[in-house]
Design a protein around this motif. Structure first.
Motif, PDB file in Angstrom:
ATOM      1  N   UNK A  89     -30.884 -22.445 -42.540  1.00  0.00           N
ATOM      2  CA  UNK A  89     -29.508 -21.979 -42.708  1.00  0.00           C
ATOM      3  C   UNK A  89     -29.228 -20.772 -41.818  1.00  0.00           C
ATOM      4  N   UNK A  90     -30.163 -19.830 -41.760  1.00  0.00           N
ATOM      5  CA  UNK A  90     -29.920 -18.589 -41.032  1.00  0.00           C
ATOM      6  C   UNK A  90     -29.681 -18.811 -39.546  1.00  0.00           C
ATOM      7  N   UNK A  91     -30.431 -19.780 -38.958  1.00  0.00           N
ATOM      8  CA  UNK A  91     -30.303 -20.015 -37.529  1.00  0.00           C
ATOM      9  C   UNK A  91     -28.923 -20.535 -37.161  1.00  0.00           C
ATOM     10  N   UNK A  92     -28.241 -21.193 -38.123  1.00  0.00           N
ATOM     11  CA  UNK A  92     -26.955 -21.804 -37.825  1.00  0.00           C
ATOM     12  C   UNK A  92     -25.792 -20.827 -37.950  1.00  0.00           C
ATOM     13  N   UNK A  93     -26.035 -19.641 -38.485  1.00  0.00           N
ATOM     14  CA  UNK A  93     -24.942 -18.706 -38.707  1.00  0.00           C
ATOM     15  C   UNK A  93     -24.407 -18.122 -37.400  1.00  0.00           C
ATOM     16  N   UNK A  94     -23.100 -18.064 -37.296  1.00  0.00           N
ATOM     17  CA  UNK A  94     -22.471 -17.323 -36.203  1.00  0.00           C
ATOM     18  C   UNK A  94     -22.415 -15.828 -36.529  1.00  0.00           C
ATOM     19  N   UNK A  95     -22.414 -15.495 -37.804  1.00  0.00           N
ATOM     20  CA  UNK A  95     -22.446 -14.100 -38.219  1.00  0.00           C
ATOM     21  C   UNK A  95     -23.754 -13.463 -37.760  1.00  0.00           C
ATOM     22  N   UNK A  96     -23.736 -12.159 -37.561  1.00  0.00           N
ATOM     23  CA  UNK A  96     -24.944 -11.470 -37.127  1.00  0.00           C
ATOM     24  C   UNK A  96     -24.792  -9.963 -37.268  1.00  0.00           C
ATOM     25  N   UNK A  97     -25.866  -9.258 -37.032  1.00  0.00           N
ATOM     26  CA  UNK A  97     -25.881  -7.795 -37.043  1.00  0.00           C
ATOM     27  C   UNK A  97     -26.092  -7.320 -35.610  1.00  0.00           C
ATOM     28  N   UNK A  98     -25.291  -6.350 -35.192  1.00  0.00           N
ATOM     29  CA  UNK A  98     -25.417  -5.802 -33.838  1.00  0.00           C
ATOM     30  C   UNK A  98     -25.907  -4.363 -33.931  1.00  0.00           C
ATOM     31  N   UNK A  99     -27.120  -4.146 -33.424  1.00  0.00           N
ATOM     32  CA  UNK A  99     -27.722  -2.818 -33.407  1.00  0.00           C
ATOM     33  C   UNK A  99     -27.368  -2.144 -32.083  1.00  0.00           C
ATOM     34  N   UNK A 100     -26.804  -0.940 -32.156  1.00  0.00           N
ATOM     35  CA  UNK A 100     -26.405  -0.309 -30.900  1.00  0.00           C
ATOM     36  C   UNK A 100     -25.972   1.129 -31.073  1.00  0.00           C
ATOM     37  N   UNK A 101     -25.071   1.545 -30.188  1.00  0.00           N
ATOM     38  CA  UNK A 101     -24.632   2.936 -30.140  1.00  0.00           C
ATOM     39  C   UNK A 101     -23.117   3.021 -30.007  1.00  0.00           C
ATOM     40  N   UNK A 102     -22.579   4.022 -30.648  1.00  0.00           N
ATOM     41  CA  UNK A 102     -21.184   4.404 -30.449  1.00  0.00           C
ATOM     42  C   UNK A 102     -21.161   5.663 -29.600  1.00  0.00           C
ATOM     43  N   UNK A 103     -20.305   5.673 -28.581  1.00  0.00           N
ATOM     44  CA  UNK A 103     -20.143   6.850 -27.732  1.00  0.00           C
ATOM     45  C   UNK A 103     -18.667   7.226 -27.695  1.00  0.00           C
ATOM     46  N   UNK A 104     -18.370   8.496 -27.904  1.00  0.00           N
ATOM     47  CA  UNK A 104     -17.025   9.043 -27.728  1.00  0.00           C
ATOM     48  C   UNK A 104     -17.093  10.148 -26.694  1.00  0.00           C
ATOM     49  N   UNK A 105     -16.123  10.158 -25.795  1.00  0.00           N
ATOM     50  CA  UNK A 105     -16.096  11.175 -24.752  1.00  0.00           C
ATOM     51  C   UNK A 105     -14.662  11.605 -24.471  1.00  0.00           C
ATOM     52  N   UNK A 106     -14.362  12.847 -24.780  1.00  0.00           N
ATOM     53  CA  UNK A 106     -13.052  13.410 -24.441  1.00  0.00           C
ATOM     54  C   UNK A 106     -13.153  14.033 -23.055  1.00  0.00           C
ATOM     55  N   UNK A 107     -12.187  13.730 -22.211  1.00  0.00           N
ATOM     56  CA  UNK A 107     -12.230  14.153 -20.814  1.00  0.00           C
ATOM     57  C   UNK A 107     -11.396  15.398 -20.542  1.00  0.00           C
ATOM     58  N   UNK A 108     -10.346  15.625 -21.299  1.00  0.00           N
ATOM     59  CA  UNK A 108      -9.491  16.791 -21.153  1.00  0.00           C
ATOM     60  C   UNK A 108      -8.603  16.935 -22.378  1.00  0.00           C
ATOM     61  N   UNK A 109      -8.040  18.102 -22.650  1.00  0.00           N
ATOM     62  CA  UNK A 109      -8.130  19.347 -21.874  1.00  0.00           C
ATOM     63  C   UNK A 109      -9.477  20.060 -22.029  1.00  0.00           C
TER      64      UNK A 109
END
Length: 264
Positions: free
Chosen positions: A1-21
């Motif tokens: 069953x698990x192999x057929x799932x389109x659902x999944x978990x994505x392990x990663x990073x969030x990055x925020x960067x303010x450029x100005x002022x």
């Protein structure tokens, strides 16, 4: 069953960067979930994951859309039809954070809306702010070349207290596959102001991966909510001024065409 799932978990990073002022940047490790709304019954069979009921991880449909008890896929399909976007029997997959110990905050949730042929027809960007308000941008997908989707929209909803309303968003997405990416650039008439990205690597949803995800990020909800307020404090200390908060738009969804023009 698990192999057929389109659902999944994505392990990663969030990055925020303010450029100005002022310049300001941070990166957090996170785990986001892709929930196929046709697979809710199958996902509810996992020991540590539940649908619409309490668990270690839980996905509540009312945390999205209009917040009602109407099935989320029914809501999104009706919204697409209302705006003349025909997806037939196509899948709807939602990138979001689930509840952890009953709590969650999703600054941005992304609905990937596919047609019956399996092609992306539209993206719905659902934005929430810390004042308990929510607004969405619905944008049809024109073409997908080089596995990248580029879209744009004028800002219609107050999010950051330090960001003016007279700005626009440029979106660039790598659709869900083994890897996934969501990149947003916010601009004004003088150029780029702010960049935000999430990039992640997919793992299957299994009993083991659910527990490992918890061990990696046991305070995920606290990290999201606490991080927002901590970074806001840092910006305030750098001299950023709070922008006035306008009334919430009377409409729940902004329909935007492929050229970035708001239609409704």
């Amino acid at each position: 069953m698990n192999q057929a799932l389109h659902s999944g978990i994505y392990l990663g990073e969030v990055m925020h960067q303010r450029l100005r002022p002022v310049k300001h940047r941070f990166v957090y490790r996170v785990s986001a979930w892709l929930i196929d709304l046709d697979e809710l019954e199958a996902l509810d069979q996992f020991k540590w994951l539940s649908i619409d009921r309490f668990n270690l991880f839980a996905f509540y449909q009312r945390d999205h859309g209009d917040g009602s008890s109407t099935a989320l896929k029914t809501q999104i399909k009706a919204l697409l039809q209302q705006h003349h976007i025909d997806t037939g029997s196509g899948a709807i997959r939602l990138l979001c954070y689930p509840r952890l110990f009953g709590y969650v905050f999703n600054p941005l949730s992304v609905f990937y809306c596919y047609n019956a042929s399996g092609d992306l027809s539209a993206i719905l960007y659902e934005v929430s702010n810390t004042f308990g308000q929510r607004h969405s941008y619905l944008i049809p997908v024109e073409t997908t070349s080089a596995n990248a989707i580029r879209q744009q929209a004028d800002k219609a909803f107050y999010v950051s207290p330090f960001m003016p309303m007279q700005t626009a968003y440029q979106f660039r997405l790598q659709p869900p596959d083994e890897n996934l990416a969501v990149m947003i650039r916010q601009t004004d008439d003088q150029g780029p102001l702010f960049d935000a990205t999430f990039s992640g690597r997919r793992i299957e949803i299994t009993q083991q991966s659910i527990l490992k995800t918890f061990i990696r990020h046991p305070l995920m909800t606290l990290k999201v909510i606490g991080g927002i307020h901590w970074e806001a404090l840092r910006l305030w200390r750098k001299g950023m001024k709070v922008q006035p908060r306008p009334d919430q738009p009377s409409y729940r969804v902004s329909l935007v065409n492929t050229q970035g023009v708001t239609l409704s």
